[in-house]
Scaffold this active site. Structure first.
Site, PDB file in Angstrom:
ATOM      1  N   THR A  80     -22.307  -3.346 -99.867  1.00  0.00           N
ATOM      2  CA  THR A  80     -21.954  -3.764 -98.507  1.00  0.00           C
ATOM      3  C   THR A  80     -22.737  -5.035 -98.194  1.00  0.00           C
ATOM      4  O   THR A  80     -23.971  -5.027 -98.238  1.00  0.00           O
ATOM      5  CB  THR A  80     -22.323  -2.651 -97.511  1.00  0.00           C
ATOM      6  OG1 THR A  80     -21.653  -1.455 -97.918  1.00  0.00           O
ATOM      7  CG2 THR A  80     -21.897  -3.014 -96.102  1.00  0.00           C
ATOM      8  N   GLU A  82     -16.852  -0.146-100.508  1.00  0.00           N
ATOM      9  CA  GLU A  82     -16.807   1.286-100.811  1.00  0.00           C
ATOM     10  C   GLU A  82     -17.034   2.095 -99.534  1.00  0.00           C
ATOM     11  O   GLU A  82     -17.914   1.777 -98.756  1.00  0.00           O
ATOM     12  CB  GLU A  82     -17.900   1.611-101.854  1.00  0.00           C
ATOM     13  CG  GLU A  82     -17.921   3.054-102.277  1.00  0.00           C
ATOM     14  CD  GLU A  82     -16.541   3.550-102.694  1.00  0.00           C
ATOM     15  OE1 GLU A  82     -15.936   2.985-103.616  1.00  0.00           O
ATOM     16  OE2 GLU A  82     -16.057   4.513-102.065  1.00  0.00           O
ATOM     17  N   GLU A 129     -22.095  10.072 -99.142  1.00  0.00           N
ATOM     18  CA  GLU A 129     -22.939  10.894-100.009  1.00  0.00           C
ATOM     19  C   GLU A 129     -22.685  12.360 -99.687  1.00  0.00           C
ATOM     20  O   GLU A 129     -22.460  12.728 -98.539  1.00  0.00           O
ATOM     21  CB  GLU A 129     -24.414  10.535 -99.790  1.00  0.00           C
ATOM     22  CG  GLU A 129     -24.758   9.204-100.401  1.00  0.00           C
ATOM     23  CD  GLU A 129     -26.152   8.723-100.031  1.00  0.00           C
ATOM     24  OE1 GLU A 129     -27.015   9.551 -99.712  1.00  0.00           O
ATOM     25  OE2 GLU A 129     -26.358   7.506-100.059  1.00  0.00           O
ATOM     26  N   ASN A 133     -18.279   1.350 -90.410  1.00  0.00           N
ATOM     27  CA  ASN A 133     -19.546   2.076 -90.239  1.00  0.00           C
ATOM     28  C   ASN A 133     -20.098   1.907 -88.825  1.00  0.00           C
ATOM     29  O   ASN A 133     -20.671   2.844 -88.262  1.00  0.00           O
ATOM     30  CB  ASN A 133     -20.571   1.609 -91.277  1.00  0.00           C
ATOM     31  CG  ASN A 133     -20.443   2.410 -92.559  1.00  0.00           C
ATOM     32  OD1 ASN A 133     -19.602   3.304 -92.654  1.00  0.00           O
ATOM     33  ND2 ASN A 133     -21.254   2.105 -93.541  1.00  0.00           N
ATOM     34  N   LEU A 140     -17.834  13.492 -83.756  1.00  0.00           N
ATOM     35  CA  LEU A 140     -18.089  13.826 -82.357  1.00  0.00           C
ATOM     36  C   LEU A 140     -19.016  15.035 -82.305  1.00  0.00           C
ATOM     37  O   LEU A 140     -18.840  15.915 -81.478  1.00  0.00           O
ATOM     38  CB  LEU A 140     -16.776  14.131 -81.621  1.00  0.00           C
ATOM     39  CG  LEU A 140     -15.916  12.932 -81.266  1.00  0.00           C
ATOM     40  CD1 LEU A 140     -14.663  13.370 -80.514  1.00  0.00           C
ATOM     41  CD2 LEU A 140     -16.687  11.922 -80.410  1.00  0.00           C
ATOM     42  N   ALA A 150     -22.668  16.281 -81.600  1.00  0.00           N
ATOM     43  CA  ALA A 150     -23.944  15.827 -81.030  1.00  0.00           C
ATOM     44  C   ALA A 150     -25.107  16.314 -81.887  1.00  0.00           C
ATOM     45  O   ALA A 150     -25.021  17.360 -82.537  1.00  0.00           O
ATOM     46  CB  ALA A 150     -24.081  16.347 -79.606  1.00  0.00           C
ATOM     47  N   GLY A 151     -26.183  15.580 -81.882  1.00  0.00           N
ATOM     48  CA  GLY A 151     -27.348  15.970 -82.681  1.00  0.00           C
ATOM     49  C   GLY A 151     -28.508  15.032 -82.444  1.00  0.00           C
ATOM     50  O   GLY A 151     -28.630  14.446 -81.362  1.00  0.00           O
ATOM     51  N   CYS A 207     -26.771   3.882 -94.945  1.00  0.00           N
ATOM     52  CA  CYS A 207     -25.656   3.006 -94.568  1.00  0.00           C
ATOM     53  C   CYS A 207     -25.552   2.727 -93.068  1.00  0.00           C
ATOM     54  O   CYS A 207     -25.535   1.569 -92.663  1.00  0.00           O
ATOM     55  CB  CYS A 207     -24.340   3.593 -95.076  1.00  0.00           C
ATOM     56  SG  CYS A 207     -24.202   3.466 -96.855  1.00  0.00           S
ATOM     57  N   LYS A 213     -28.664  14.084 -94.215  1.00  0.00           N
ATOM     58  CA  LYS A 213     -27.540  14.986 -93.971  1.00  0.00           C
ATOM     59  C   LYS A 213     -27.489  15.975 -95.129  1.00  0.00           C
ATOM     60  O   LYS A 213     -28.172  15.773 -96.148  1.00  0.00           O
ATOM     61  CB  LYS A 213     -26.227  14.236 -93.822  1.00  0.00           C
ATOM     62  CG  LYS A 213     -25.768  13.546 -95.082  1.00  0.00           C
ATOM     63  CD  LYS A 213     -24.380  12.994 -94.883  1.00  0.00           C
ATOM     64  CE  LYS A 213     -23.861  12.385 -96.147  1.00  0.00           C
ATOM     65  NZ  LYS A 213     -22.531  11.851 -96.032  1.00  0.00           N
TER      66      LYS A 213
END
Ligand SMILES: NC(=O)c1ccc[n+]([C@@H]2O[C@H](COP(=O)([O-])OP(=O)(O)OC[C@H]3O[C@@H](n4cnc5c(N)ncnc54)[C@H](O)[C@@H]3O)[C@@H](O)[C@H]2O)c1
Length: 441
Positions: A120, A148, A152, A205, A247, A249-250, A257, A317
């Site tokens: 990128t 790309e 992941e 992104n 969508l 929340a966290g 990225c 994640k």
């Protein structure tokens, strides 16, 4: 079938190489890290990416790993660039590794190999690379931007089943060849010029990040007005114009990225004379969101000095070991600076650079005697967190659910104090939607 040289044996380079080999092409993957190349030659995969090991294994005959540029370039019809482009202090992308690849190419190459940019990069990079190739007497080398979009954790599946393949070329024929290389993959192909292809990646992104910051702000409003963000997100996401993705929340986005690409696009716009104010806000909301966990802990515990906090999940994640820009880093160091003792558990990410944080082998070890547990990464195994054994092991059974992974009602009934993100105390799991016949007229 083509011969492809790939520069970079990271998440993108390895997946690209493995998948092209799976499509029948011959691939040579070059990296600059000797231990990485040794591991790969020995059949070990240096990153955690589900399914990658199997694809590499079944294509062993078609993939070579090397430290040698010449071996990657010899006879290659395509030279994929998949090196890292991390952010610099200013927020611009660091293109040092990209230039290293361009400058390492031999001074003469026969035929018309095409340099294909998978990394990128800022808009305008293609123009610069084109000029550099020409200056080096490599006018016979083509250039195509082919960003790309894999994620992941699902990278192999994403590569083989992409939503689209974006191909931006200076010369139509070079672009045609890159499109043909993907024969066997069923996807929409978007043909553009080089700057547009470069911008598609950054814009995609940045937009996904915007959705995350947006729903996080809605969650923060939910906490003030007594609404439940999970219900709100579901109601919003069922609108076909909006869709349900991103969508959730966290505690904010991280990884190699989103933060980098938001920052790179913001810088690119700013450097070009346009202050991208929306992205400035997306960025700031994300920074604040990570720290809200600490406020929640303070609310429940009064002080963090001398308290023990268990961070459950460290990777940015689930299904990856990637710790780049992981929110866990910010949370861990905020907690340490508040005087807390910090323990952490993650099933695959075992970073050696989190100084002052005790890494634990099991969830139970991490929470034993702890004053609070924070769900930082939504690993599936944490769904069963609210057990009697864990509750009894904790000094205080407080769970801050940074990913809204657990059911608030069930967790509270299991004897835990529970707080999620944007889910006020009374929130219960959403009711099933009524059938049309049951809707009051
Ligand atoms: N990771 C993702 O999910 C993802 C998704 C889409 C796009 N991208 C982009 O793809 C690019 C690569 O990302 P990544 O996550 O695979 O990075 P990474 O850090 O995992 O891998 C980069 C690899 O390149 C190697 N390298 C550095 N200089 C080299 C050189 N001169 N020759 C050969 N190899 C060299 C490094 O040693 C490293 O192994 C970045 O621009 C990134 O933004 C990443």
């Amino acid at each position: 079938m083509a011969r492809i040289g790939i520069f970079g044996a990271g998440y993108v380079g390895l997946v690209t190489g493995a998948c092209f080999a799976d499509l029948g092409h011959d691939v040579v993957i070059r990296d600059i890290l000797p231990e990485r190349i040794e591991q790969l030659r020995a059949g070990e995969v240096p990153i955690y990416e589900p399914g990658l090991e199997q694809v590499l294994e079944r294509n062993r005959d078609r993939i070579l790993f090397t430290l040698d540029v010449a071996e990657a370039v010899d006879g290659a019809e395509f030279l994929y660039v998949a090196v890292g482009t991390p952010p610099t202090e200013s927020g611009d992308a660091d293109l040092g590794a990209v230039w290293a690849v361009v400058d390492e190419l031999p001074g003469e190459v026969p035929g018309r190999p095409v340099v294909v940019m998978k990394s990128t990069v800022p808009v305008g990079t293609g123009d610069h690379v084109r000029r550099r190739l020409d200056d080096r007497g490599l006018a016979n080398v083509g250039y195509v931007s082919n960003p790309e979009f894999l994620a992941e954790g699902s990278a192999v599946r994403d590569f083989m089943n992409p939503d689209r393949i974006v191909v931006g070329a200076f010369e139509q024929a070079d672009g045609d060849r890159v499109v043909e290389l993907h024969a066997g993959i069923d996807a929409d192909v978007v043909r553009t010029d080089v700057p547009s292809a470069e911008l598609v990646k950054l814009a995609a992104n940045a937009f996904l990040s915007t959705r995350i910051s947006f729903i996080n702000e809605i969650a923060n409003v939910c906490e003030l007005v007594g609404a439940d963000v999970a219900d709100v997100a579901r109601g919003v996401g069922l609108d076909h114009r909006l869709g349900p993705h991103f969508l959730r929340a966290g505690i904010g986005f991280g990884g190699s990225c989103f933060p980098k690409d938001v920052s790179a696009l913001k810088q690119l716009a700013g450097n070009s004379g346009y202050p991208f104010m929306l992205l400035q806000a997306v960025w700031e909301v994300n920074e604040l969101q990570k720290k809200r966990v600490v406020q929640k802990l303070l609310k429940h515990l009064g002080t963090l000095r001398g308290r023990t906090v268990a961070l459950l999940g460290l990777a940015f994640k689930p299904n990856t070991d990637d710790m780049r820009e992981a929110p866990s880093r910010v949370i861990a160091y905020r907690l340490l600076s508040e005087g807390a003792e910090v323990r952490a558990w993650d099933p695959v990410a075992h970073p050696d650079d989190l100084k002052g944080i005790e890494l634990c082998d099991t969830v139970l070890d991490a929470v034993r005697g702890a004053d609070a547990a924070v769900i930082v990464t939504e690993w599936p195994e944490l769904r069963e967190l609210a057990s009697e054994e864990l509750r009894d092991a904790m000094a205080r059974p407080l769970i801050i659910d940074g990913r809204n992974l657990l059911d608030p009602v069930a967790t509270r009934s299991a004897g835990f104090q529970y707080e999620g993100i944007g889910r006020p105390r009374h929130a219960s799991p959403p009711e099933p939607a009524p059938r049309p016949s049951e809707v009051a007229r």
